[in-house]
Design a protein around this motif. Structure first.
Motif, PDB file in Angstrom:
ATOM      1  N   UNK A 392       9.531  10.941  63.597  1.00  0.00           N
ATOM      2  CA  UNK A 392       9.333  11.219  62.160  1.00  0.00           C
ATOM      3  C   UNK A 392      10.364  12.244  61.668  1.00  0.00           C
ATOM      4  N   UNK A 393      10.487  13.298  62.445  1.00  0.00           N
ATOM      5  CA  UNK A 393      11.408  14.365  62.033  1.00  0.00           C
ATOM      6  C   UNK A 393      12.853  13.877  61.972  1.00  0.00           C
ATOM      7  N   UNK A 394      13.232  13.042  62.956  1.00  0.00           N
ATOM      8  CA  UNK A 394      14.600  12.534  62.970  1.00  0.00           C
ATOM      9  C   UNK A 394      14.847  11.592  61.796  1.00  0.00           C
ATOM     10  N   UNK A 395      13.834  10.747  61.514  1.00  0.00           N
ATOM     11  CA  UNK A 395      13.956   9.836  60.375  1.00  0.00           C
ATOM     12  C   UNK A 395      14.077  10.620  59.066  1.00  0.00           C
ATOM     13  N   UNK A 396      13.230  11.621  58.914  1.00  0.00           N
ATOM     14  CA  UNK A 396      13.255  12.411  57.671  1.00  0.00           C
ATOM     15  C   UNK A 396      14.587  13.148  57.517  1.00  0.00           C
ATOM     16  N   UNK A 397      15.105  13.614  58.633  1.00  0.00           N
ATOM     17  CA  UNK A 397      16.382  14.338  58.592  1.00  0.00           C
ATOM     18  C   UNK A 397      17.538  13.408  58.250  1.00  0.00           C
ATOM     19  N   UNK A 398      17.525  12.188  58.820  1.00  0.00           N
ATOM     20  CA  UNK A 398      18.620  11.250  58.604  1.00  0.00           C
ATOM     21  C   UNK A 398      18.547  10.565  57.241  1.00  0.00           C
ATOM     22  N   UNK A 399      17.365  10.333  56.736  1.00  0.00           N
ATOM     23  CA  UNK A 399      17.222   9.533  55.510  1.00  0.00           C
ATOM     24  C   UNK A 399      16.776  10.343  54.318  1.00  0.00           C
ATOM     25  N   UNK A 400      16.752  11.651  54.451  1.00  0.00           N
ATOM     26  CA  UNK A 400      16.349  12.450  53.310  1.00  0.00           C
ATOM     27  C   UNK A 400      14.918  12.184  52.896  1.00  0.00           C
ATOM     28  N   UNK A 401      14.042  12.026  53.866  1.00  0.00           N
ATOM     29  CA  UNK A 401      12.612  11.774  53.632  1.00  0.00           C
ATOM     30  C   UNK A 401      12.393  10.511  52.806  1.00  0.00           C
ATOM     31  N   UNK A 402      13.133   9.457  53.145  1.00  0.00           N
ATOM     32  CA  UNK A 402      12.949   8.160  52.484  1.00  0.00           C
ATOM     33  C   UNK A 402      11.543   7.658  52.805  1.00  0.00           C
ATOM     34  N   UNK A 403      10.653   7.461  51.824  1.00  0.00           N
ATOM     35  CA  UNK A 403       9.272   7.037  52.108  1.00  0.00           C
ATOM     36  C   UNK A 403       9.209   5.691  52.829  1.00  0.00           C
ATOM     37  N   UNK A 404      10.107   4.764  52.499  1.00  0.00           N
ATOM     38  CA  UNK A 404      10.066   3.457  53.164  1.00  0.00           C
ATOM     39  C   UNK A 404      10.406   3.590  54.650  1.00  0.00           C
ATOM     40  N   UNK A 405      11.339   4.479  54.957  1.00  0.00           N
ATOM     41  CA  UNK A 405      11.694   4.683  56.348  1.00  0.00           C
ATOM     42  C   UNK A 405      10.569   5.384  57.104  1.00  0.00           C
ATOM     43  N   UNK A 406       9.921   6.320  56.435  1.00  0.00           N
ATOM     44  CA  UNK A 406       8.768   6.987  57.059  1.00  0.00           C
ATOM     45  C   UNK A 406       7.620   6.007  57.275  1.00  0.00           C
ATOM     46  N   UNK A 407       7.391   5.126  56.314  1.00  0.00           N
ATOM     47  CA  UNK A 407       6.347   4.099  56.468  1.00  0.00           C
ATOM     48  C   UNK A 407       6.693   3.151  57.606  1.00  0.00           C
ATOM     49  N   UNK A 408       7.994   2.852  57.716  1.00  0.00           N
ATOM     50  CA  UNK A 408       8.413   1.966  58.809  1.00  0.00           C
ATOM     51  C   UNK A 408       8.175   2.620  60.160  1.00  0.00           C
ATOM     52  N   UNK A 409       8.435   3.918  60.235  1.00  0.00           N
ATOM     53  CA  UNK A 409       8.175   4.629  61.489  1.00  0.00           C
ATOM     54  C   UNK A 409       6.687   4.613  61.821  1.00  0.00           C
ATOM     55  N   UNK A 410       5.872   4.861  60.790  1.00  0.00           N
ATOM     56  CA  UNK A 410       4.416   4.822  61.010  1.00  0.00           C
ATOM     57  C   UNK A 410       3.967   3.425  61.408  1.00  0.00           C
ATOM     58  N   UNK A 411       4.544   2.430  60.759  1.00  0.00           N
ATOM     59  CA  UNK A 411       4.198   1.047  61.068  1.00  0.00           C
ATOM     60  C   UNK A 411       4.574   0.701  62.503  1.00  0.00           C
ATOM     61  N   UNK A 412       5.722   1.159  62.934  1.00  0.00           N
ATOM     62  CA  UNK A 412       6.162   0.899  64.310  1.00  0.00           C
ATOM     63  C   UNK A 412       5.196   1.515  65.318  1.00  0.00           C
ATOM     64  N   UNK A 413       4.754   2.722  65.019  1.00  0.00           N
ATOM     65  CA  UNK A 413       3.792   3.370  65.917  1.00  0.00           C
ATOM     66  C   UNK A 413       2.492   2.586  65.995  1.00  0.00           C
ATOM     67  N   UNK A 414       2.003   2.142  64.846  1.00  0.00           N
ATOM     68  CA  UNK A 414       0.737   1.383  64.833  1.00  0.00           C
ATOM     69  C   UNK A 414       0.917   0.053  65.550  1.00  0.00           C
ATOM     70  N   UNK A 415       2.047  -0.618  65.320  1.00  0.00           N
ATOM     71  CA  UNK A 415       2.297  -1.894  65.983  1.00  0.00           C
ATOM     72  C   UNK A 415       2.380  -1.717  67.497  1.00  0.00           C
ATOM     73  N   UNK A 416       2.990  -0.615  67.923  1.00  0.00           N
ATOM     74  CA  UNK A 416       3.022  -0.340  69.366  1.00  0.00           C
ATOM     75  C   UNK A 416       1.616  -0.103  69.903  1.00  0.00           C
ATOM     76  N   UNK A 417       0.808   0.661  69.140  1.00  0.00           N
ATOM     77  CA  UNK A 417      -0.593   0.855  69.538  1.00  0.00           C
ATOM     78  C   UNK A 417      -1.330  -0.475  69.585  1.00  0.00           C
ATOM     79  N   UNK A 418      -1.037  -1.332  68.607  1.00  0.00           N
ATOM     80  CA  UNK A 418      -1.699  -2.638  68.550  1.00  0.00           C
ATOM     81  C   UNK A 418      -1.285  -3.510  69.731  1.00  0.00           C
ATOM     82  N   UNK A 419      -0.009  -3.535  70.023  1.00  0.00           N
ATOM     83  CA  UNK A 419       0.466  -4.304  71.183  1.00  0.00           C
ATOM     84  C   UNK A 419      -0.125  -3.755  72.480  1.00  0.00           C
ATOM     85  N   UNK A 420      -0.218  -2.426  72.562  1.00  0.00           N
ATOM     86  CA  UNK A 420      -0.805  -1.808  73.756  1.00  0.00           C
ATOM     87  C   UNK A 420      -2.278  -2.189  73.890  1.00  0.00           C
TER      88      UNK A 420
END
Length: 455
Positions: A392-420
């Protein structure tokens, strides 16, 4: 009034349904009609015939229709030589097979219960993750709508988000249907429970399962399917021995009897001379003189008459015994010996086929579980990193806290949890099957069969 309310509460309390727990679910297997029938079948199969003879009979012989002579005999056909030990071996094999089958039947009942309960818990977790995923996707759609007038807006992103919303909604409906089906199945075993309180801590962790399978699994004869196969092999071998032993019936039968004669009914034909009719059988004098008018007391001429008879035997002579011995000199047992050898080889071959089959299946299960565990670890590590906030921190730093990128990071985490979670479901299914092969689900009592391990 208070007394009336208390009585009503006491009467109604047994009718209040309890929640479904692991303990009540496992205990329901003991009351299952299939398990009760299996226990009765095992008791019948292990009942032993301990008589020392093949046949015991009572014989009666009427020696003539004058009804004066009667023979009574108790006749026994003894077991053939070696048949008793063959019967004992067959009984022990049947008992081992029946107990192994009872173990297997109990394992199947508990497998069904564990499988459905674990499916319910895992589907509930998957449903919660799908709901989180749905919320993240809804947030993405909202952000995309807000950015629809900006230069960075891409209509394709909105279309993809809407398509994903439909896909996640379908998954939520599938989750709901699956949970309802699982609850209906659980009610087949416990119809009157109120709510489901299955503690997820009852389940072993992925790390614990991995530790148990780290050195592989050794298949032994204690596995119910192998115990059944061995019992069947031993039973067929013992049956072949019984067949061979049955041909050693050198003593066909042994009998002891008593010969009864009723003197009041005993008569016999006798040639009477002049001396007989003059003294002992004087009642026939007229018949004798009618035939021989010039007869004297010492006349040797005779007449045949039916006279009374007496039983002059000693008491010991009234008993008799008989024995029949088979002469085996011209019998050939070569064919039966050959059939016995073939039957033994066939039984051993069937057993080895079963051993090989179970080994292959168990090793394949272990391989599949280890493969899923490796995939689960990758998915879990990624989700843990996202949860820790590093990505999250790296995404926010690289994209200037782009909400879509933050949502994508959150989505990736949930999808990984779902796959697990889906991988865990597969692992639990395979692990349950492995426990059933090992006979661990067949252990008696209300206990957690999942954490005992495979050793």
């Amino acid at each position: 009034m208070n007394r009336f309310a208390l009585i009503s509460l006491l009467v109604a309390s047994p009718l209040i349904a309890a929640p479904l727990t692991w303990e009540s679910l496992i205990k329901s297997a003991d009351d299952d009609l299939r398990y009760q029938s299996s226990k009765k079948r095992a008791n019948i199969a292990t009942s032993r015939n301990t008589k020392l003879w093949d046949k015991l009979e009572f014989r009666y012989k009427l020696d003539g229709f004058s009804f004066s002579s009667h023979d009574f005999e108790l006749r026994m056909t003894p077991k053939a030589f070696g048949e008793g030990s063959a019967d004992r071996a067959h009984y022990e094999a049947q008992m081992a097979y029946a107990n192994a089958r009872l173990t297997e039947d109990r394992g199947i009942l508990l497998y069904d219960r564990y499988e459905r309960a674990i499916h319910y818990l895992m589907r509930k977790r998957i449903n919660a993750l799908n709901q989180e995923l749905y919320q993240v996707n809804s947030d993405r759609i909202e952000v995309l709508h807000l950015k629809s007038g900006s230069a960075s807006f891409n209509p394709q992103d909105l279309m993809s988000a809407l398509e994903k919303e439909a896909s996640i909604r379908a998954a939520l409906i599938s989750d709901s249907n699956s949970l309802q089906n699982s609850e209906r199945k659980l009610r087949m075993w416990i119809p009157d429970f109120e709510g489901i309180e299955l503690d997820s801590t009852w389940l072993p962790s992925m790390e614990e399962i991995g530790t148990q399978l780290k050195d592989g699994v050794e298949v032994t004869d204690s596995y119910p399917q192998l115990a059944m196969a061995k019992g069947k092999m031993d039973s067929e071998k013992a049956r072949a021995k019984q067949d061979v032993a049955s041909r050693r019936d050198y003593i066909s039968h042994i009998g002891i009897g008593y010969s009864l004669k009723i003197e009041s009914l005993m008569e016999k034909y006798k040639d009477l001379d002049g001396g007989d009719v003059a003294y002992e059988y004087s009642e026939y004098m007229d018949d004798y003189l009618e035939k021989y008018p010039d007869a004297t007391a010492d006349d040797s001429r005779t007449i045949r008459k039916l006279v009374s008879d007496k039983d002059n035997r000693k008491t010991s002579d009234k008993f008799f015994a008989n024995v029949a011995i088979k002469l085996p000199f011209f019998d050939s047992n070569k064919d039966s010996d050959l059939r016995n050898q073939v039957a033994n080889l066939d039984a051993e071959g069937d057993f080895m086929d079963k051993v090989r089959d179970v080994n292959v299946k168990v090793n394949r299960l272990v391989e599949q579980i280890n493969g899923y565990l490796a995939q689960w670890k990758v998915q879990k590590d990624f989700a843990d990193k996202v949860k820790a906030g590093n990505i999250f921190e790296q995404f926010a730093k690289d994209a200037g806290s782009d909400p879509l990128l933050l949502l994508r990071a959150r989505e990736s985490a949930i999808e990984s949890e779902l796959n697990a979670a889906k991988l865990e479901t597969n692992i639990y299914d395979l692990y349950l099957e492995l426990l059933q092969y090992a006979g661990k689900l067949s252990e008696e009592g209300v206990l957690n069969h999942l954490v005992g391990g495979l050793k």
